[in-house]
Design an enzyme around this catalytic site. Structure first.
Site, short mmCIF file in Angstrom:
data_model
loop_
_atom_site.label_atom_id
_atom_site.label_comp_id
_atom_site.label_asym_id
_atom_site.label_seq_id
_atom_site.Cartn_x
_atom_site.Cartn_y
_atom_site.Cartn_z
N ASP A 13 0.80 -1.23 0.00
CA ASP A 13 0.00 0.00 0.00
C ASP A 13 0.83 1.27 0.00
O ASP A 13 0.44 2.30 0.58
CB ASP A 13 -0.97 0.02 1.20
CG ASP A 13 -1.91 -1.16 1.20
OD1 ASP A 13 -2.26 -1.60 0.10
OD2 ASP A 13 -2.27 -1.63 2.28
N LYS A 16 1.88 2.06 -5.17
CA LYS A 16 2.39 1.46 -6.41
C LYS A 16 1.43 1.70 -7.58
O LYS A 16 1.86 1.95 -8.70
CB LYS A 16 2.58 -0.06 -6.23
CG LYS A 16 3.59 -0.41 -5.16
CD LYS A 16 3.63 -1.92 -4.92
CE LYS A 16 2.35 -2.48 -4.33
NZ LYS A 16 2.04 -2.04 -2.97
N GLY A 40 -4.66 -4.16 -3.79
CA GLY A 40 -5.65 -3.12 -4.03
C GLY A 40 -4.88 -1.88 -4.42
O GLY A 40 -4.19 -1.30 -3.59
N HIS A 41 -4.92 -1.52 -5.69
CA HIS A 41 -4.12 -0.40 -6.20
C HIS A 41 -5.05 0.75 -6.59
O HIS A 41 -5.85 0.61 -7.51
CB HIS A 41 -3.27 -0.86 -7.39
CG HIS A 41 -2.21 -1.85 -6.99
ND1 HIS A 41 -1.29 -2.36 -7.87
CD2 HIS A 41 -1.91 -2.41 -5.79
CE1 HIS A 41 -0.48 -3.19 -7.22
NE2 HIS A 41 -0.85 -3.24 -5.96
N GLN A 222 1.94 -5.98 -3.36
CA GLN A 222 2.46 -6.15 -1.98
C GLN A 222 3.77 -5.37 -1.81
O GLN A 222 3.95 -4.36 -2.48
CB GLN A 222 2.65 -7.64 -1.65
CG GLN A 222 1.34 -8.42 -1.50
CD GLN A 222 0.70 -8.84 -2.80
OE1 GLN A 222 1.35 -9.39 -3.66
NE2 GLN A 222 -0.58 -8.59 -2.96
P1 GDP Z 1 -0.76 0.36 -3.54
O1 GDP Z 1 -1.37 -0.91 -3.06
O2 GDP Z 1 0.71 0.41 -3.32
O3 GDP Z 1 -1.12 0.70 -4.96
O4 GDP Z 1 -1.37 1.53 -2.63
P2 GDP Z 1 -2.92 1.70 -2.22
O5 GDP Z 1 -3.63 2.25 -3.39
O6 GDP Z 1 -3.44 0.47 -1.60
O7 GDP Z 1 -2.78 2.75 -1.05
C1 GDP Z 1 -2.23 4.02 -1.26
C2 GDP Z 1 -3.30 5.06 -0.89
O8 GDP Z 1 -2.71 6.32 -0.81
C3 GDP Z 1 -4.40 5.19 -1.92
O9 GDP Z 1 -5.60 5.50 -1.28
C4 GDP Z 1 -3.93 6.35 -2.80
O10 GDP Z 1 -4.99 7.04 -3.43
C5 GDP Z 1 -3.29 7.22 -1.77
N1 GDP Z 1 -2.17 8.04 -2.21
C6 GDP Z 1 -1.19 7.74 -3.09
N2 GDP Z 1 -0.28 8.71 -3.12
C7 GDP Z 1 -0.69 9.65 -2.25
C8 GDP Z 1 -0.14 10.90 -1.81
O11 GDP Z 1 0.92 11.34 -2.20
N3 GDP Z 1 -0.87 11.58 -0.86
C9 GDP Z 1 -2.04 11.13 -0.36
N4 GDP Z 1 -2.66 11.87 0.54
N5 GDP Z 1 -2.57 9.97 -0.75
C10 GDP Z 1 -1.91 9.24 -1.67
P1 IMO Z 2 -0.94 -4.11 -2.30
O1 IMO Z 2 -0.50 -4.62 -3.65
C1 IMO Z 2 -0.93 -4.59 2.01
C2 IMO Z 2 -0.95 -8.66 3.57
C3 IMO Z 2 -2.20 -9.09 4.31
C4 IMO Z 2 -1.59 -10.07 5.29
C5 IMO Z 2 -0.51 -10.76 4.47
C6 IMO Z 2 -0.95 -12.07 3.85
O2 IMO Z 2 -2.23 -3.40 -2.32
O3 IMO Z 2 0.17 -3.34 -1.67
P2 IMO Z 2 -2.53 -12.69 1.79
O4 IMO Z 2 -3.97 -12.42 1.55
O5 IMO Z 2 -1.63 -12.14 0.73
O6 IMO Z 2 -2.24 -14.13 2.08
O7 IMO Z 2 -2.19 -11.91 3.16
O8 IMO Z 2 -0.17 -9.85 3.45
N1 IMO Z 2 -1.18 -8.15 2.20
C7 IMO Z 2 -1.12 -6.86 1.88
N2 IMO Z 2 -0.95 -5.76 2.65
N3 IMO Z 2 -1.05 -4.46 0.68
C8 IMO Z 2 -1.21 -5.54 -0.12
O9 IMO Z 2 -1.21 -5.46 -1.47
C9 IMO Z 2 -1.29 -6.81 0.48
N4 IMO Z 2 -1.48 -8.06 0.01
C10 IMO Z 2 -1.39 -8.86 1.07
O10 IMO Z 2 -2.81 -8.01 4.93
O11 IMO Z 2 -0.95 -9.37 6.32
MG MG Z 3 -2.90 -1.55 -1.82
#
Ligand code: GDP
Ligand code: IMO
Ligand code: MG
Length: 426
Positions: A13, A16, A40-41, A222
């Site tokens: 998270d 990416k 979840g991206h 991840q």
């Molecule tokens: P990923 O799994 O690495 O793609 O990241 P996620 O999308 O799960 O989580 C990142 C969260 O931060 C999302 O809700 C994005 O919309 C948000 N986000 C990304 N970059 C920024 C930033 O620079 N500032 C803020 N406030 N939110 C951001």
């Molecule tokens: P993105 O791509 C954050 C974590 C789960 C748990 C562990 C194992 O959005 O960054 P799993 O379901 O993969 O067997 O869970 O890994 N986990 C993540 N945490 N971002 C993710 O993906 C994750 N995918 C798995 O919360 O701790």
């Molecule tokens: Mg994510």
């Protein structure tokens, strides 16, 4: 030749999705090579917000070839729903290619994921319960079902028969209901026919693209600290999100991988159980969680938050060969009087600079911090490094110093436009 790997350098998270979408403006091909819909991206542009799970983040650009490679585990039902959801929102003109070697997440995988978590009780991993671990386990145990089988009704019948016999024995041993062959077969054979048009040997496609000079962006899911081999085992996912895993999981030769961009939050978050040395609680955790909207994209769980951990970051850099960093969610830190960065751990009276292998050791690590003055100003509209308050500039420089890695991009909000690239690197 130009390839770029986007790697999560913490516990996932990190942003990416946002950076893959941003860099995709310069790419010809975007590849997801591991994980599944545990990811979840989130991507935000033109007033729209999308949460992608299995589909690569280049899907919004009709010119981009989006590849779901062999190292992924794909839930066809979820993936088709995700595509339908995108189409309903006007994303109809896209190119998608799915590897015939990718594995299929079946309903019994999800059932078993939930059951194992329940049996583990307070030792649970905190998985996303999407069946990811059990699917990769079947792959390693050579009883998995691959996309190439799913799209061929006769092959699918044969492999499902054999596999389901074993899985149903496992389910019965655990006191769970077995699955009915006909019911699963009839449902999943249909999904196979629906996705057939996307399926090919993506390894061949990638080789061709790279050889003709296309720009290929690999979108990690991840993060390195969740790596099955190098993460905080057993509190990890079941694939390897490192740069090293990309050649294997995408079916491209290692010689084609040149640059690895580590995506890093300006602080740290973790969702699920497991060690987290710089974890915060109380008002400060609440402040960061609310400002960063730190709630899981997939499971909506509140994310655990903490100070930036440069030991873990350096570990990720070393393991993954990260040569550039992108600093994300920088805007979240405005308004804090003092910021801390962990530069080393103290473990059993010794100072260490790396992540120890065992859970017991890692749980004993205490973070050692440097303190830096924070800044009051809102930075969400900043468009250059020079516009940042001096203390924010110093924060960036300090991370570069502690990681010996250049920050080539920083992000001050979720929108595609709130991205400041400091140099060309793709
Ligand atoms: P990923 O799994 O690495 O793609 O990241 P996620 O999308 O799960 O989580 C990142 C969260 O931060 C999302 O809700 C994005 O919309 C948000 N986000 C990304 N970059 C920024 C930033 O620079 N500032 C803020 N406030 N939110 C951001
Ligand atoms: P993105 O791509 C954050 C974590 C789960 C748990 C562990 C194992 O959005 O960054 P799993 O379901 O993969 O067997 O869970 O890994 N986990 C993540 N945490 N971002 C993710 O993906 C994750 N995918 C798995 O919360 O701790
Ligand atoms: Mg994510």
């Amino acid at each position: 030749m130009s390839t770029l790997v986007v790697v999560g350098s913490q516990w996932g998270d990190e942003g990416k999705g946002k950076i893959t979408d941003y860099m995709a403006q310069e790419a010809d091909v975007v590849v997801r090579s591991q994980g599944g819909n545990n990811a979840g991206h989130t991507i935000t542009f033109d007033g729209n917000k999308y949460a992608l799970r299995s589909i690569p983040s280049g899907i919004f650009n009709p010119k981009i070839k989006n590849v779901m490679a062999n190292g992924m585990v794909i839930n066809p039902k979820q993936m088709l729903e995700e595509l339908k959801g995108l189409e309903e929102r006007g994303i109809k003109d896209y190119q998608l290619f799915i590897s015939n070697r990718a594995h299929v997440v079946m309903p019994y995988h999800q059932e078993l994921d939930g059951a194992y978590e329940q049996f583990k009780g307070d030792k649970k991993i905190g998985t996303t319960k999407r069946g990811i671990g059990p699917c990769y386990a079947d792959k390693a145990n050579r009883i998995g079902i691959r996309i190439g089988d799913l799209i061929n009704p006769e092959s699918f019948k044969l492999v499902l028969k054999d596999t389901l016999t074993i899985k149903n024995m496992e389910l019965k041993m655990l006191g769970l209901e077995p699955f009915d062959f006909d019911k699963i077969y009839n449902e999943y054979v249909q999904y196979g026919q629906e996705i057939k048009k996307y399926v090919c040997d993506t390894s061949l496609l990638l080789e061709e693209e790279i050889e003709k000079g296309s720009k290929v962006l690999f979108e990690g899911a991840q993060g390195v600290m969740l790596c099955l081999d190098h993460g905080s085992y057993p509190y990890v996912t079941s694939s390897s999100p490192t740069g090293a895993s990309v050649p294997l999981n995408a079916g491209v030769a290692p010689k084609y991988i040149n640059n690895i961009l580590g995506i890093c939050k300006a602080y740290t978050t973790r969702v699920g159980e497991g060690p987290f040395p710089t974890e915060l609680d109380g008002d400060l955790a609440h402040y960061i969680r609310e400002r960063g909207h730190e709630y899981g994209t997939v499971t909506k769980r509140p994310r655990r938050v903490g100070y930036l951990d440069c030991v873990a970051l350096n570990y990720a850099r070393r393991i993954s060969g990260i040569n550039y960093l992108a600093l994300m969610l920088f805007d979240v830190l405005s308004g804090l009087e003092t910021l801390k960065i962990c530069y080393a751990y103290e473990m059993d009276g010794k100072i260490i600079n790396t992540v120890p292998a065992t859970l017991e050791e890692y749980q004993n690590c205490k973070p050692l911090y440097i303190e830096m003055p924070g800044w009051e100003e809102d930075i969400t509209n900043v468009t250059s490094f020079d516009e940042l308050p001096l203390n924010a500039q110093n924060y960036i420089r300090k991370i570069e110093e502690l990681t010996k890695t250049e920050i080539v991009l920083f992000s001050v909000g979720p929108d595609r436009k709130q991205t400041i690239k400091l140099k060309e690197f793709f």
